[in-house]
Design an enzyme around this catalytic site. Structure first.
Site, PDB file in Angstrom:
ATOM      1  N   HIS A  96       0.742  -1.321  -0.129  1.00  0.00           N
ATOM      2  CA  HIS A  96       0.002   0.155   0.069  1.00  0.00           C
ATOM      3  C   HIS A  96       0.786   1.386   0.024  1.00  0.00           C
ATOM      4  O   HIS A  96       1.836   1.247  -0.396  1.00  0.00           O
ATOM      5  CB  HIS A  96      -1.047  -0.009   1.146  1.00  0.00           C
ATOM      6  CG  HIS A  96      -1.498  -1.287   1.343  1.00  0.00           C
ATOM      7  ND1 HIS A  96      -2.630  -1.779   0.414  1.00  0.00           N
ATOM      8  CD2 HIS A  96      -1.365  -2.470   2.027  1.00  0.00           C
ATOM      9  CE1 HIS A  96      -3.120  -3.036   0.540  1.00  0.00           C
ATOM     10  NE2 HIS A  96      -2.455  -3.380   1.793  1.00  0.00           N
ATOM     11  N   GLU A 133      -1.679   0.353   8.043  1.00  0.00           N
ATOM     12  CA  GLU A 133      -0.888  -0.830   7.797  1.00  0.00           C
ATOM     13  C   GLU A 133       0.274  -0.300   6.928  1.00  0.00           C
ATOM     14  O   GLU A 133       1.512  -0.936   6.762  1.00  0.00           O
ATOM     15  CB  GLU A 133      -1.614  -1.713   6.756  1.00  0.00           C
ATOM     16  CG  GLU A 133      -0.874  -2.828   6.068  1.00  0.00           C
ATOM     17  CD  GLU A 133      -1.872  -3.937   5.283  1.00  0.00           C
ATOM     18  OE1 GLU A 133      -1.212  -4.538   4.759  1.00  0.00           O
ATOM     19  OE2 GLU A 133      -2.802  -3.401   5.063  1.00  0.00           O
ATOM     20  N   HIS A 188       3.260  -6.897   4.453  1.00  0.00           N
ATOM     21  CA  HIS A 188       1.738  -6.725   4.614  1.00  0.00           C
ATOM     22  C   HIS A 188       1.481  -6.763   6.238  1.00  0.00           C
ATOM     23  O   HIS A 188       2.249  -7.573   6.685  1.00  0.00           O
ATOM     24  CB  HIS A 188       0.929  -7.455   3.688  1.00  0.00           C
ATOM     25  CG  HIS A 188       0.936  -6.819   2.536  1.00  0.00           C
ATOM     26  ND1 HIS A 188       0.181  -5.819   1.868  1.00  0.00           N
ATOM     27  CD2 HIS A 188       1.616  -7.202   1.502  1.00  0.00           C
ATOM     28  CE1 HIS A 188       0.420  -5.754   0.706  1.00  0.00           C
ATOM     29  NE2 HIS A 188       1.315  -6.466   0.368  1.00  0.00           N
ATOM     30  N   GLU A 270       2.254 -11.636   5.788  1.00  0.00           N
ATOM     31  CA  GLU A 270       1.359 -11.080   6.544  1.00  0.00           C
ATOM     32  C   GLU A 270       2.218 -10.883   7.977  1.00  0.00           C
ATOM     33  O   GLU A 270       2.018 -12.100   8.680  1.00  0.00           O
ATOM     34  CB  GLU A 270      -0.036 -11.535   6.515  1.00  0.00           C
ATOM     35  CG  GLU A 270      -0.619 -11.484   4.955  1.00  0.00           C
ATOM     36  CD  GLU A 270      -1.140 -10.099   4.593  1.00  0.00           C
ATOM     37  OE1 GLU A 270      -1.199  -9.131   5.662  1.00  0.00           O
ATOM     38  OE2 GLU A 270      -1.659 -10.095   3.569  1.00  0.00           O
TER      39      GLU A 270
END
Length: 306
Positions: A96, A133, A188, A270
């Protein structure tokens, strides 16, 4: 006042002999002292260190373990930054972008991921307290970059907070491809339900469709993922996911453009679930994020040096 010239001859002679004798004794004593202090037997100078002993190293300049000088100097051995990854290229993709929320239209644009179309990018998730995040991934990516560079690797970030949004998922993959990365990692943190805890690593599935062909990277990407999961767990102390991967910490997916379009070994990680309070407490802790960066670095290093 007497000046001694009126003394009898025998007394004048005795006085002269005493003066001469005193001079000889003084000269001999001075010579012996000079010889002794300079190490006349061929040994080290009295009061000084023998060559190579700790005292001499200290007097020559501050040194570190192994006899090398402290940072900034050069010792007898090269103990500079480790070069185990010299010549290796690592691409880190901080998931992101902190500015995506300001560019909703742009990141909603659909792009080709090989076996379908998906949004260019998303805003990502956040903790219940609002820690994004995108902020987490950029922080850990920068920490990992420093650690990898210390080992001689060339590190490329897909974004460093220096873009208005994105890049899109297809461009994220392309950055790794153009860099001819030896390993690529997309960073992430998940946004699942409370009680879902732990980290997991996402591996590319076999996809051959449109511009996607992962046949050549499925095997090495799995090796990278396994090394990464093992090191990350050891260094951070985090458990593998209790809701994805059936206890293996590994998940395989075919719907992620960053993996589908990659031509170099690549995985996603993650690092935890931002929506679980216990995981969030770790993810928001700078000390833990440094451990996460170290676990990631060790996993990549393990993969590249075996």
């Amino acid at each position: 006042m007497s000046n001694g010239s009126s003394l009898p001859p025998h007394r004048r002679l005795r006085g002269t002999l005493l003066v001469v004798l005193a001079a000889v004794v003084a000269a001999g004593l001075g010579g012996w002292l000079a010889w002794h202090s300079s190490g006349g037997d061929g040994g080290p100078r009295a009061g000084g260190p023998a060559p190579g002993d700790p005292a001499e190293s200290a007097s020559a300049g501050a040194t570190g373990p192994g006899g090398s000088h402290a940072p900034g100097g050069k010792g007898t051995k090269d103990h500079g930054p480790r070069d185990g990854l010299k010549g290796k290229v690592v691409v880190i993709d901080p998931g992101h972008n902190p500015h995506n929320r300001d560019h909703g239209r742009e990141i909603a644009r659909q792009v080709d991921v090989g076996n379908g179309r998906k949004e260019c990018d998303t805003t990502g998730t956040s903790t219940n307290d609002g820690y994004a995040e995108a902020s987490f991934t950029l922080d850990v990516a920068r920490r990992a970059r420093t650690l990898l560079q210390d080992q001689g690797a060339k590190v490329v970030l897909t974004q460093d907070g220096d873009r208005p949004y994105g890049p899109c998922v297809d461009e994220r993959a392309e950055i790794g491809n153009k860099a001819h990365a030896d390993a690529a990692l997309s960073l992430h943190a998940d946004g699942s339900g409370t009680g879902n805890r732990g980290f997991h690593v996402i591996l590319p599935a076999r996809v051959t469709a449109g511009p996607a062909d992962t046949a050549a990277i499925v095997g090495p990407s799995r090796q990278l993922g396994e090394r990464l999961a093992g090191r990350f767990r050891t260094v951070t102390g985090s458990a593998v996911s209790n809701y994805i991967g059936d206890g293996t910490g590994l998940d395989k997916r075919s719907d992620l453009g960053g993996l589908n379009l990659s031509t170099v070994p690549k995985v996603f990680i993650e690092c935890g679930n931002m929506r679980d309070p216990k995981d969030a407490a770790q993810l928001t802790d700078a000390h833990w994020r440094q451990k996460a960066a170290r676990g990631i670095t060790e996993g990549i290093t393990d993969f590249l040096t075996r």
